[in-house]
Design a protein around this motif. Structure first.
Motif, PDB file in Angstrom:
ATOM      1  N   GLU A   1      16.909  38.590  -1.221  1.00  0.00           N
ATOM      2  CA  GLU A   1      16.091  37.597  -1.917  1.00  0.00           C
ATOM      3  C   GLU A   1      16.588  37.390  -3.334  1.00  0.00           C
ATOM      4  N   GLY A   2      16.532  36.139  -3.801  1.00  0.00           N
ATOM      5  CA  GLY A   2      16.983  35.800  -5.139  1.00  0.00           C
ATOM      6  C   GLY A   2      15.866  35.794  -6.164  1.00  0.00           C
ATOM      7  N   ALA A   3      16.243  35.798  -7.444  1.00  0.00           N
ATOM      8  CA  ALA A   3      15.278  35.880  -8.536  1.00  0.00           C
ATOM      9  C   ALA A   3      14.841  34.523  -9.074  1.00  0.00           C
ATOM     10  N   ASP A   4      15.399  33.431  -8.556  1.00  0.00           N
ATOM     11  CA  ASP A   4      15.012  32.118  -9.059  1.00  0.00           C
ATOM     12  C   ASP A   4      13.658  31.717  -8.487  1.00  0.00           C
ATOM     13  N   ALA A   5      13.127  30.594  -8.957  1.00  0.00           N
ATOM     14  CA  ALA A   5      11.771  30.178  -8.575  1.00  0.00           C
ATOM     15  C   ALA A   5      11.643  29.894  -7.092  1.00  0.00           C
ATOM     16  N   SER A   6      12.733  29.553  -6.416  1.00  0.00           N
ATOM     17  CA  SER A   6      12.657  29.265  -4.986  1.00  0.00           C
ATOM     18  C   SER A   6      12.510  30.525  -4.144  1.00  0.00           C
TER      19      SER A   6
ATOM     20  N   ASP B   1      30.985  44.268   5.453  1.00  0.00           N
ATOM     21  CA  ASP B   1      31.826  43.724   4.386  1.00  0.00           C
ATOM     22  C   ASP B   1      31.046  42.964   3.321  1.00  0.00           C
ATOM     23  N   VAL B   2      29.724  43.120   3.278  1.00  0.00           N
ATOM     24  CA  VAL B   2      28.908  42.413   2.289  1.00  0.00           C
ATOM     25  C   VAL B   2      29.070  43.077   0.930  1.00  0.00           C
ATOM     26  N   LEU B   3      29.167  42.246  -0.101  1.00  0.00           N
ATOM     27  CA  LEU B   3      29.453  42.717  -1.454  1.00  0.00           C
ATOM     28  C   LEU B   3      28.341  42.289  -2.404  1.00  0.00           C
ATOM     29  N   VAL B   4      27.914  43.212  -3.256  1.00  0.00           N
ATOM     30  CA  VAL B   4      27.038  42.892  -4.384  1.00  0.00           C
ATOM     31  C   VAL B   4      27.980  42.657  -5.568  1.00  0.00           C
TER      32      VAL B   4
ATOM     33  N   GLU C   1      25.791  29.098 -12.709  1.00  0.00           N
ATOM     34  CA  GLU C   1      25.503  28.334 -11.496  1.00  0.00           C
ATOM     35  C   GLU C   1      25.902  29.061 -10.220  1.00  0.00           C
ATOM     36  N   HIS C   2      26.661  30.144 -10.358  1.00  0.00           N
ATOM     37  CA  HIS C   2      27.070  30.921  -9.191  1.00  0.00           C
ATOM     38  C   HIS C   2      26.350  32.259  -9.104  1.00  0.00           C
ATOM     39  N   GLY C   3      25.242  32.393  -9.872  1.00  0.00           N
ATOM     40  CA  GLY C   3      24.389  33.557  -9.681  1.00  0.00           C
ATOM     41  C   GLY C   3      24.458  34.635 -10.739  1.00  0.00           C
ATOM     42  N   TYR C   4      25.040  34.356 -11.889  1.00  0.00           N
ATOM     43  CA  TYR C   4      25.123  35.355 -12.960  1.00  0.00           C
ATOM     44  C   TYR C   4      23.771  36.022 -13.188  1.00  0.00           C
ATOM     45  N   PRO C   5      23.723  37.348 -13.313  1.00  0.00           N
ATOM     46  CA  PRO C   5      24.880  38.247 -13.380  1.00  0.00           C
ATOM     47  C   PRO C   5      25.310  38.865 -12.048  1.00  0.00           C
ATOM     48  N   VAL C   6      24.505  38.725 -10.970  1.00  0.00           N
ATOM     49  CA  VAL C   6      24.817  39.405  -9.716  1.00  0.00           C
ATOM     50  C   VAL C   6      24.452  38.493  -8.540  1.00  0.00           C
ATOM     51  N   ARG C   7      25.355  38.375  -7.591  1.00  0.00           N
ATOM     52  CA  ARG C   7      25.088  37.623  -6.379  1.00  0.00           C
ATOM     53  C   ARG C   7      25.556  38.410  -5.166  1.00  0.00           C
TER      54      ARG C   7
ATOM     55  N   TRP D   1      24.535  33.753   0.903  1.00  0.00           N
ATOM     56  CA  TRP D   1      25.154  34.347  -0.275  1.00  0.00           C
ATOM     57  C   TRP D   1      24.152  34.266  -1.440  1.00  0.00           C
ATOM     58  N   VAL D   2      23.097  35.022  -1.369  1.00  0.00           N
ATOM     59  CA  VAL D   2      21.963  34.876  -2.282  1.00  0.00           C
ATOM     60  C   VAL D   2      22.400  35.110  -3.734  1.00  0.00           C
ATOM     61  N   LYS D   3      22.049  34.157  -4.587  1.00  0.00           N
ATOM     62  CA  LYS D   3      22.376  34.245  -6.013  1.00  0.00           C
ATOM     63  C   LYS D   3      21.230  34.897  -6.782  1.00  0.00           C
ATOM     64  N   TRP D   4      21.560  35.424  -7.963  1.00  0.00           N
ATOM     65  CA  TRP D   4      20.578  36.121  -8.805  1.00  0.00           C
ATOM     66  C   TRP D   4      19.825  37.162  -7.969  1.00  0.00           C
ATOM     67  N   LEU D   5      20.592  37.935  -7.209  1.00  0.00           N
ATOM     68  CA  LEU D   5      20.042  38.863  -6.220  1.00  0.00           C
ATOM     69  C   LEU D   5      19.064  39.839  -6.868  1.00  0.00           C
ATOM     70  N   ARG D   6      17.827  39.881  -6.367  1.00  0.00           N
ATOM     71  CA  ARG D   6      16.834  40.781  -6.972  1.00  0.00           C
ATOM     72  C   ARG D   6      16.250  41.793  -6.000  1.00  0.00           C
ATOM     73  N   ARG D   7      16.346  41.546  -4.684  1.00  0.00           N
ATOM     74  CA  ARG D   7      15.721  42.476  -3.752  1.00  0.00           C
ATOM     75  C   ARG D   7      16.480  42.518  -2.436  1.00  0.00           C
ATOM     76  N   ILE D   8      16.625  43.734  -1.916  1.00  0.00           N
ATOM     77  CA  ILE D   8      17.118  43.975  -0.568  1.00  0.00           C
ATOM     78  C   ILE D   8      16.035  44.765   0.157  1.00  0.00           C
ATOM     79  N   GLY D   9      15.433  44.135   1.160  1.00  0.00           N
ATOM     80  CA  GLY D   9      14.433  44.818   1.972  1.00  0.00           C
ATOM     81  C   GLY D   9      15.010  45.209   3.315  1.00  0.00           C
ATOM     82  N   VAL D  10      14.699  46.408   3.780  1.00  0.00           N
ATOM     83  CA  VAL D  10      15.172  46.887   5.075  1.00  0.00           C
ATOM     84  C   VAL D  10      13.981  46.880   6.036  1.00  0.00           C
ATOM     85  N   TYR D  11      14.152  46.240   7.196  1.00  0.00           N
ATOM     86  CA  TYR D  11      13.047  46.075   8.139  1.00  0.00           C
ATOM     87  C   TYR D  11      13.520  46.338   9.566  1.00  0.00           C
ATOM     88  N   ASP D  12      12.539  46.402  10.481  1.00  0.00           N
ATOM     89  CA  ASP D  12      12.878  46.621  11.886  1.00  0.00           C
ATOM     90  C   ASP D  12      13.103  45.314  12.632  1.00  0.00           C
TER      91      ASP D  12
END
Length: 422
Positions: free
Chosen positions: A204-209, A223-226, A238-244, A255-266
């Motif tokens: 999930e991203g940190a922007d208003a959406s 092969d997913v990269l933070v 515009e490409h997600g500074y500081p982390v995408r 490729w979620v920009k402004w990455l703020r959360r990784i949730g692990v679910y079943d």
């Protein structure tokens, strides 16, 4: 065939002629002796005085002669520019790496300003140790570098119903290819300790959406990269500074920009962006979902509608890009006659998995009209289909994952149009 009808006869005649334009460059010299060319014989202004000193531009910018090489949008595509997209000028670039300043943007609620000191990334859900990382924390993990293409799932979407937009920037320009540096998501998940029942992750991203997407745990651990660097420098705003998130081979919305959360679910979260959006509408009204991987695709970038032939007949370099979310590009064929005959192009430079590959074909153009097409095949054996082959399966109501073969009509005067071969 779309386009003007009064050329139908000449087009059919050309198609029947096969490779009339030739498939190899004649060994002729292009340099010509000049009689008193002032650019050679006279001292020019640029050789008569000092140029700019160092630090005239502390952050180097392209010279003004290249001011036309910019991203562009199509205003009528979306209701608002804060939830919209623009297009990479792929017709004016060479090689495979996209400069950050030219790389297309896609926003759901506008590009936000998020300072490094305010950045936080939370990992929660089915983990042994829920964690929150600062930006500084992320920089202390082992880093890796990967080059990958990011393609919007809607790239080429306007072309489902026929040739619509003039220029490969607008038909296929929702793509960029950059070298990313960051931390494998696998290391962060291992730090948190994924529980045995954890099968999916939700980013999930940190922007208003709050743009968010689900993906299988297997992909997240692969092969997913933070990422926090692109092409050697910090991500652009515009490409997600500081982390995408960088998800090689998967559609750009993941490729979620402004990455703020990784949730692990079943199970998958089934968010808006993976139910009502980013699914493939089929002719019977049902929609396919989980079509993450971007299939093999290619496009000729020059000649193309924004890059016509100006030098006249003779040696001509045909070039373009190919890519596949399944791995490496194995081969690209080019047709000069709308798919009747094909010749193999050169793959130029390093061919990387899930990254853009540059191809070239050198011909001796005799000035005849051409119907240029390219067809990519990847290392799995998948071959890029025609648009009609796609339509036979998916109909005309789809928006996403159009990897059909693109056709450019090159006229005898060197101008180029977007058309389809009926």
């Amino acid at each position: 065939m779309s386009g003007t009808d009064d050329t139908g006869t000449s087009r059919r005649a050309f198609l029947g002629a096969g490779l009339a334009a030739g498939s190899a460059v004649a060994t002729v010299g292009l340099a010509r002796a000049q009689d008193a060319d002032p650019l050679i014989t006279e001292v020019q202004d640029w050789a008569s005085a000092f140029g700019d000193p160092v630090d005239a531009s502390p952050y180097g910018m392209p010279i003004h002669y290249e001011s036309h090489v910019v991203r562009r949008n199509v205003e009528w595509l979306t209701e608002s520019p804060v939830s919209s997209i623009n297009f990479t000028p792929i017709h004016a670039l060479e090689g495979t790496i996209t400069p950050q300043g030219c790389a297309f943007e896609r926003h759901h609620s506008g590009a936000i300003e998020l300072a490094k000191q305010d950045y936080r990334l939370m990992i929660s859900g089915l983990v042994e140790r829920p964690l929150v990382f600062t930006y500084e924390d992320l920089t202390r993990f082992p880093r890796t570098i990967t080059t990958a293409f990011c393609e919007c799932a809607a790239n080429g979407g306007m072309e489902w119903g026929g040739a619509q937009l003039e220029g490969c920037q607008f038909t296929q320009g929702m793509i960029h290819n950059m070298e990313y540096t960051g931390v494998p998501l696998r290391l962060l998940l291992e730090e948190a300790g994924v529980k045995p029942e954890g099968k999916w992750v939700y980013a999930e991203g940190a922007d208003a959406s709050s743009n968010g997407r689900s993906m299988p745990l297997e992909k997240a651990m692969d092969d997913v990269l933070v990422a926090f660097f692109a092409n050697g420098e910090a991500l652009r705003k515009e490409h997600g500074y500081p982390v995408r998130l960088v998800v090689p081979g998967f559609e750009g919305n993941m490729w979620v920009k402004w990455l703020r959360r990784i949730g692990v679910y079943d199970q998958a979260v089934e968010s808006r962006e993976e139910t009502s959006k980013y699914t493939d509408l089929m002719p019977d009204g049902r929609a396919r979902k989980w079509t993450w991987v971007m299939d093999a695709k290619s496009v000729i970038t020059s000649p193309s509608p924004q890059a016509p032939i100006r030098h006249g007949k003779g040696p001509l370099v045909i070039t373009g890009l190919a890519w596949s979310g399944h791995g490496k590009i194995e081969r690209v064929d080019v047709s000069l006659d709308g798919g009747v005959n094909w010749v193999e192009a050169r793959l130029t430079g390093d061919v990387k998995s899930k990254a853009l590959t540059r191809f070239h074909l050198d011909i001796d153009w005799d000035g005849s009209e051409m119907f240029l097409q390219s067809r990519a095949a990847d290392e799995t054996g998948y071959v890029q289909p025609t648009k009609n082959q796609l339509r036979e399966i998916r109909g005309l109501n789809n928006v996403y994952h159009n990897n059909g073969i693109q056709t450019w009509w090159v006229r005898a005067d060197g101008e180029v149009e977007n058309v389809e071969i009926a």
